[in-house]
Motif scaffolding. Structure first.
Motif, PDB file in Angstrom:
ATOM      1  N   GLY A  85      55.806  45.954  32.386  1.00 32.11           N
ATOM      2  CA  GLY A  85      54.824  46.889  32.426  1.00 32.11           C
ATOM      3  C   GLY A  85      54.280  47.493  30.957  1.00 32.11           C
ATOM      4  N   VAL A  86      53.195  48.292  31.149  1.00 30.26           N
ATOM      5  CA  VAL A  86      52.780  48.790  29.794  1.00 30.26           C
ATOM      6  C   VAL A  86      53.819  49.757  29.334  1.00 30.26           C
ATOM      7  CG1 VAL A  86      50.970  50.435  28.771  1.00 30.26           C
ATOM      8  CG2 VAL A  86      50.275  48.687  30.382  1.00 30.26           C
ATOM      9  N   ALA A  87      54.228  49.793  27.990  1.00 27.56           N
ATOM     10  CA  ALA A  87      55.268  50.604  27.495  1.00 27.56           C
ATOM     11  C   ALA A  87      54.938  52.156  27.619  1.00 27.56           C
ATOM     12  CB  ALA A  87      55.379  50.390  25.887  1.00 27.56           C
ATOM     13  N   VAL A  88      55.568  52.777  28.644  1.00 28.78           N
ATOM     14  CA  VAL A  88      55.417  54.189  28.647  1.00 28.78           C
ATOM     15  C   VAL A  88      57.005  54.955  28.749  1.00 28.78           C
ATOM     16  CG1 VAL A  88      54.829  56.190  30.255  1.00 28.78           C
ATOM     17  CG2 VAL A  88      53.379  54.016  30.076  1.00 28.78           C
ATOM     18  N   GLY A 120      57.755  49.302  31.546  1.00 19.93           N
ATOM     19  CA  GLY A 120      57.929  48.561  30.507  1.00 19.93           C
ATOM     20  C   GLY A 120      59.565  48.327  29.874  1.00 19.93           C
ATOM     21  N   TYR A 121      60.479  48.649  30.616  1.00 24.19           N
ATOM     22  CA  TYR A 121      61.727  48.721  30.124  1.00 24.19           C
ATOM     23  C   TYR A 121      62.294  47.178  30.487  1.00 24.19           C
ATOM     24  CZ  TYR A 121      62.081  53.614  28.833  1.00 24.19           C
ATOM     25  OH  TYR A 121      62.175  54.921  28.317  1.00 24.19           O
ATOM     26  N   SER A 123      45.189  46.083  32.815  1.00 21.37           N
ATOM     27  CA  SER A 123      45.289  45.854  34.218  1.00 21.37           C
ATOM     28  C   SER A 123      44.499  44.524  34.729  1.00 21.37           C
ATOM     29  CB  SER A 123      44.769  47.071  35.149  1.00 21.37           C
ATOM     30  OG  SER A 123      45.463  48.086  34.869  1.00 21.37           O
ATOM     31  N   PHE A 124      45.209  43.663  35.616  1.00 26.70           N
ATOM     32  CA  PHE A 124      44.424  42.543  36.117  1.00 26.70           C
ATOM     33  C   PHE A 124      43.482  42.898  37.190  1.00 26.70           C
ATOM     34  CE2 PHE A 124      48.521  41.107  34.441  1.00 26.70           C
ATOM     35  CZ  PHE A 124      48.257  40.317  33.729  1.00 26.70           C
ATOM     36  N   ILE A 125      42.313  42.020  37.446  1.00 27.27           N
ATOM     37  CA  ILE A 125      41.325  42.312  38.455  1.00 27.27           C
ATOM     38  C   ILE A 125      41.477  41.428  39.408  1.00 27.27           C
ATOM     39  CG2 ILE A 125      39.981  43.690  36.980  1.00 27.27           C
ATOM     40  CD1 ILE A 125      38.070  41.325  36.676  1.00 27.27           C
ATOM     41  N   PHE A 126      41.276  41.327  40.721  1.00 21.97           N
ATOM     42  CA  PHE A 126      41.085  40.487  41.896  1.00 21.97           C
ATOM     43  C   PHE A 126      40.410  39.166  41.619  1.00 21.97           C
ATOM     44  CE2 PHE A 126      39.253  39.077  45.764  1.00 21.97           C
ATOM     45  CZ  PHE A 126      40.369  38.315  46.441  1.00 21.97           C
ATOM     46  N   ASN A 127      40.900  38.023  41.748  1.00 21.67           N
ATOM     47  CA  ASN A 127      40.220  36.949  41.663  1.00 21.67           C
ATOM     48  C   ASN A 127      39.954  36.125  40.307  1.00 21.67           C
ATOM     49  OD1 ASN A 127      39.875  34.947  43.542  1.00 21.67           O
ATOM     50  ND2 ASN A 127      38.016  36.090  44.559  1.00 21.67           N
ATOM     51  N   GLU A 128      40.371  37.113  39.375  1.00 18.33           N
ATOM     52  CA  GLU A 128      40.291  36.507  38.010  1.00 18.33           C
ATOM     53  C   GLU A 128      41.358  35.374  37.820  1.00 18.33           C
ATOM     54  OE1 GLU A 128      41.119  38.533  34.497  1.00 18.33           O
ATOM     55  OE2 GLU A 128      42.446  40.107  35.567  1.00 18.33           O
ATOM     56  N   ILE A 129      41.267  34.562  36.787  1.00 13.80           N
ATOM     57  CA  ILE A 129      42.235  33.572  36.474  1.00 13.80           C
ATOM     58  C   ILE A 129      43.166  33.965  35.528  1.00 13.80           C
ATOM     59  CG2 ILE A 129      42.496  31.213  35.442  1.00 13.80           C
ATOM     60  CD1 ILE A 129      39.727  30.590  36.634  1.00 13.80           C
ATOM     61  N   SER A 182      50.317  48.167  39.536  1.00 12.70           N
ATOM     62  CA  SER A 182      50.587  48.660  38.200  1.00 12.70           C
ATOM     63  C   SER A 182      51.889  49.716  38.326  1.00 12.70           C
ATOM     64  CB  SER A 182      49.361  49.172  37.472  1.00 12.70           C
ATOM     65  OG  SER A 182      49.230  50.431  38.285  1.00 12.70           O
ATOM     66  N   VAL A 183      52.156  50.077  39.567  1.00 14.68           N
ATOM     67  CA  VAL A 183      53.206  51.050  39.656  1.00 14.68           C
ATOM     68  C   VAL A 183      54.443  50.210  39.502  1.00 14.68           C
ATOM     69  CG1 VAL A 183      54.195  52.593  41.094  1.00 14.68           C
ATOM     70  CG2 VAL A 183      51.682  52.929  40.797  1.00 14.68           C
ATOM     71  N   ASN A 184      54.398  49.162  40.558  1.00 14.81           N
ATOM     72  CA  ASN A 184      55.827  48.252  40.478  1.00 14.81           C
ATOM     73  C   ASN A 184      55.718  47.087  39.765  1.00 14.81           C
ATOM     74  OD1 ASN A 184      57.085  49.908  42.738  1.00 14.81           O
ATOM     75  ND2 ASN A 184      55.212  49.196  44.009  1.00 14.81           N
TER      76      ASN A 184
END
Length: 809
Positions: free
Chosen positions: A164-167, A284-285, A718-724, A741-743
């Protein structure tokens, strides 16, 4: 018959086999609303839901009727130029229909386009025989959300676990207490464990808090004999160290399928931490973060500031003095102490910044007597010194104004008549006699001789006092004054401009950034009313206006001689220099415990010039002159703060912060048994952290802080539905089904290869970029994809692992 609005979704044939023209890849990326009649008015047709050898199947069908004219006028023009549309003049088998009433997709199996058969020599409708759509990895991306989400959980779906994004994770310590479990030490790891056993720690006394532990396992442990054993308990992590234990609790292990695990507990009597509370699990760990729990430091020092009294209210002031405050009373220093304890070096001192952004200085002017000076500025008075001036401001004094003299005169015959001179204003601030200008007046031609007048002024005020055209007047003798000749109408009289002078001044500012004085450079001339004084504004709050200081400490104890009366609390004849309230008191080096007359836990109550008082009455029976030790050797206390810069602009005394960081303290070095708590972390597949205690520490006086190291991740977006999405190194592509994005999981379908762990997954539309950790090719999303569970349950019924249970042919 019922009229409804449906969506017609044409199929684009992207790729076909060259031999038998089998459709290999097709897409649905457009949807068009159109009216239709529902011919299946009694419900869905077909066989309904069936349980077959291929699983649960739904085979509902329906019949729709659409207008031929409406289709040809609306749908055909929109799709005829779209690439890979094989038939645009009529509905085509294989195209889809979205039925909004049931929120379902149907595929056209057959189009009846000649029924009714040429009534009135023309066909008017298309009858569409449709069956519930069975998804076969086609791309459905129409841009209509209610349509596209029909396949979100359908098809062969793989799950990618991402970094994930580094937090950074954050945590806090709930507090400290006495009687807590410090460590759980494994004395026997046991053997044969197939799962994690339950750790049970005996209960704390009434009013206490029970300790809670979790076992850590090793299922690949190799013993001293070099043989790999079964599951063993290697350690116990504490989620709660407990509180209030008097006797050492007992720990037991139950369950897990194994036996023999055993451990002992080390009990912390004073100052262990309770629990670690994870306030943010971070993301992001890739590896477990380092858990840093601060070192025990004991109490710190505190101080208060005193600011000067400004000359003018609201002007702000500087710090002129500081006072060390009495610190926290603890078990080590029952009377409290000024300046904290266990400093090994002078700590950093920080003053809070002044409030506000800057105030303009304000001043007023006072005029001198007009008759004596002609209108000059006598003094400037500051009413507000302002704040945060880093450079000398500009002082502006308003102009005194310009007043011209003005007069009229009549004529006698064709010459001017001086007896008729009348002043409408005498002007002011003339420094020399003004020039008199005589005009011809309206209608007069050029006179034979132009009149010449001479004016005189007051030597102090500069006002015009008289005007003469007669050389017999004393101040006109020797001039060219004349009444002129040849004037036919009343002439005009005007005077040259006066010479008023604008007053000037300069400002002086203090080191604290306030205007402290104004000096008049030029008093001006011609003022008849008080001028306005303007002082330019400050540049604003800067670092130079924040006070600074350096702390001084007393590191060693003080041993000095004094006299203590029998059963007294007053020590006299003593040099009190360096002794402070709260200092521990005991007899100096060389005394015998047998003759010790200073009660334990005695400390200084008050300090005089050559005497002091202690809190406990001594036990000596006669007057004792002895060496007394005050304070604790190598236990530094802050004794003062030397002001380096008093700052400026403070409206109220600033807050003083004296560092209590472990880098300035030696508590852990000087007191036996003080120990820092130790935490450990683990990382989930999603890249989030969890933390536990493996050592609760010892003799904490203040609740410690905790810091977890930051993750190293370049993931963004964040990825969006149906994109490649595309793998940066493998080149594998897939379509997004769902992004969590949570898991930190990404569900994809239509995967054309195999992603490589560690590569970056990049979204074509969102621009999101995440590093992949794990690729799970087993479909865990399809609600009917339960093959693994079915196989496991079947093996429990019939065991094929050792042979065919039905025998060999």
């Amino acid at each position: 018959m019922y009229g409804i609005e449906i969506y017609y979704i044409p199929r684009r044939y992207v790729k076909k086999a060259s031999v038998i023209r089998e459709v290999i890849q097709s897409e649905f990326d457009n949807a068009y609303p159109i009216e239709a009649y529902l011919d299946s008015y009694e419900g869905y047709g077909g066989q309904g839901t069936l349980l077959s050898k291929f699983g649960i199947q739904e085979s509902d069908d329906m019949t729709l009727i659409v207008s031929r004219e409406r289709y040809e006028n609306y749908i055909t023009p929109l799709i005829k130029n779209i690439p890979n549309i094989e038939l645009s003049t009529r509905p085509k088998e294989g195209d889809l229909i979205y039925f909004p009433l049931g929120d379902r997709l149907f595929e056209i199996n057959y189009v009846e386009h000649e029924q009714p058969f040429y009534q009135l020599q023309k066909n008017y409708i298309y009858t569409l025989k449709c069956q519930l759509y069975r998804y076969e990895d086609e791309v459905l991306d129409t841009g209509v959300e209610t349509i596209d989400d029909e396949i979100e959980q359908i098809g062969y779906i793989q799950t990618l676990t991402l970094i994930g994004v580094a937090v950074p994770a954050t945590a806090s310590v709930s507090g400290i207490c006495s009687g807590s479990v410090r460590t759980v030490d494994i004395t026997d790891m046991g053997d044969g464990y197939t799962s994690t056993p339950t750790v049970s720690i005996s209960a704390a006394p009434i009013g206490g808090v029970n300790a809670v532990g979790i076992a850590s396992m090793d299922y690949g442990y190799i013993g001293c004999n070099g043989i790999k054993g079964t599951g063993k308990v290697v350690s116990v992590k504490l989620t709660n160290a407990g509180c209030g234990y008097i006797d050492t609790p007992i720990v037991t292990f139950t369950g897990g399928g194994g036996v023999g695990a055993a451990a002992t507990i080390i009990l912390e009597k004073v100052g262990g931490i309770k629990t670690l509370n994870l306030t943010n699990a971070g993301s992001g760990y890739v590896s477990p973060p380092t858990v840093g729990i601060s070192t025990p430091v004991h109490v710190g020092s505190a101080a208060t500031a005193t600011i000067g009294i400004p000359i003018n209210p609201g002007a702000g002031s500087s710090v002129i003095n500081t006072t060390i405050s009495v610190g926290i009373a603890t078990y080590l220093f029952p009377g409290g102490t000024t300046g904290g304890v266990f400093y090994k070096s002078a700590p950093d001192v920080t003053f809070s910044t002044p409030t506000g952004t800057g105030d303009n200085a304000v001043a007023t002017a006072t005029l001198d007597n007009y008759d004596n000076t002609g209108g000059t500025v006598l003094s400037l008075n500051i009413t507000d010194e302002g704040r945060f001036y880093s450079s000398v401001p500009t002082v502006s004094i308003s102009h005194p104004g310009t007043s011209f003299a003005a007069a009229t005169i009549g004529i006698a015959g064709t010459i001017l008549d001086p007896s008729t001179i009348a002043f409408s204003t005498t002007g002011r601030a003339y420094t020399s006699s003004p020039t008199v200008i005589v005009g011809t007046g309206v209608g007069t031609e050029t006179p034979f001789q132009t009149a010449v007048g001479v004016a005189t002024i007051h030597p102090i005020t500069g006002v015009v006092t008289a005007l003469s055209f007669n050389q017999s007047d004393p101040w006109v003798v020797g001039t060219s004054a004349t009444t002129g000749i040849g004037y036919t109408v009343t002439p005009t009289i005007s005077f040259s401009a006066p010479s008023p002078v604008v007053a000037t001044a300069t400002a002086v500012i203090s080191a604290g950034g306030s205007v402290t004085s104004l000096s008049i450079g030029n008093s001006g001339f011609g003022y008849i009313s008080t001028p306005t004084v303007s002082i330019s504004g400050p540049s604003g709050l800067g670092t130079q206006f924040t006070a600074t200081g350096i702390a001084t400490i007393r590191f060693n104890s003080i041993s000095t001689t004094g006299t203590l009366g029998a059963g007294s609390t007053i020590i006299t004849g003593i040099n009190t220099n360096g002794i402070i309230v709260g200092d521990r008191v005991r007899l100096g080096i060389g005394y015998s415990d047998l003759y010790n007359f200073i009660v334990s836990d005695s400390f200084v109550n008050s300090v005089g010039v050559s005497s002091l008082t202690i809190n406990n009455t001594s036990t000596n029976v006669g007057i004792a002159t002895s060496v007394f030790e005050f304070g604790i050797d190598r236990c530094g206390v802050v004794t003062a703060i030397n002001i380096i810069n008093g700052g400026g602009g403070y409206l109220t005394p600033p807050t003083i912060t004296i560092s209590n960081d472990s880098s300035f303290k030696n508590y852990i070095d000087e007191v036996v048994g003080v120990a820092t708590a130790i935490g450990i972390s683990t990382v989930s597949i999603a890249g989030t952290a969890t933390i536990h205690i493996i050592d609760s520490g010892s003799q904490y006086v203040l609740t410690p802080t905790i810091i977890l190291s930051s993750p190293i991740s370049t993931s963004t977006g964040s990825f969006i539905f149906n994109e490649i999405v595309t793998g940066s190194s493998s080149g594998t592509t897939a379509r997004v089904k769902e992004y969590d994005s949570v898991n930190n999981t990404l569900e994809v379908s239509l995967v054309d290869g195999s992603f490589t762990p560690g590569e970056t997954i990049v979204g074509s539309e969102s621009g999101a970029s995440h590093t992949m950790r794990i690729q799970d090719k087993n479909d865990q999303v399809d609600p009917f994809a339960d093959n693994d569970n079915i196989e496991t349950r079947a093996d429990d019924i019939i065991d094929f692992s050792k042979g065919n249970p039905f025998g060999m042919p």
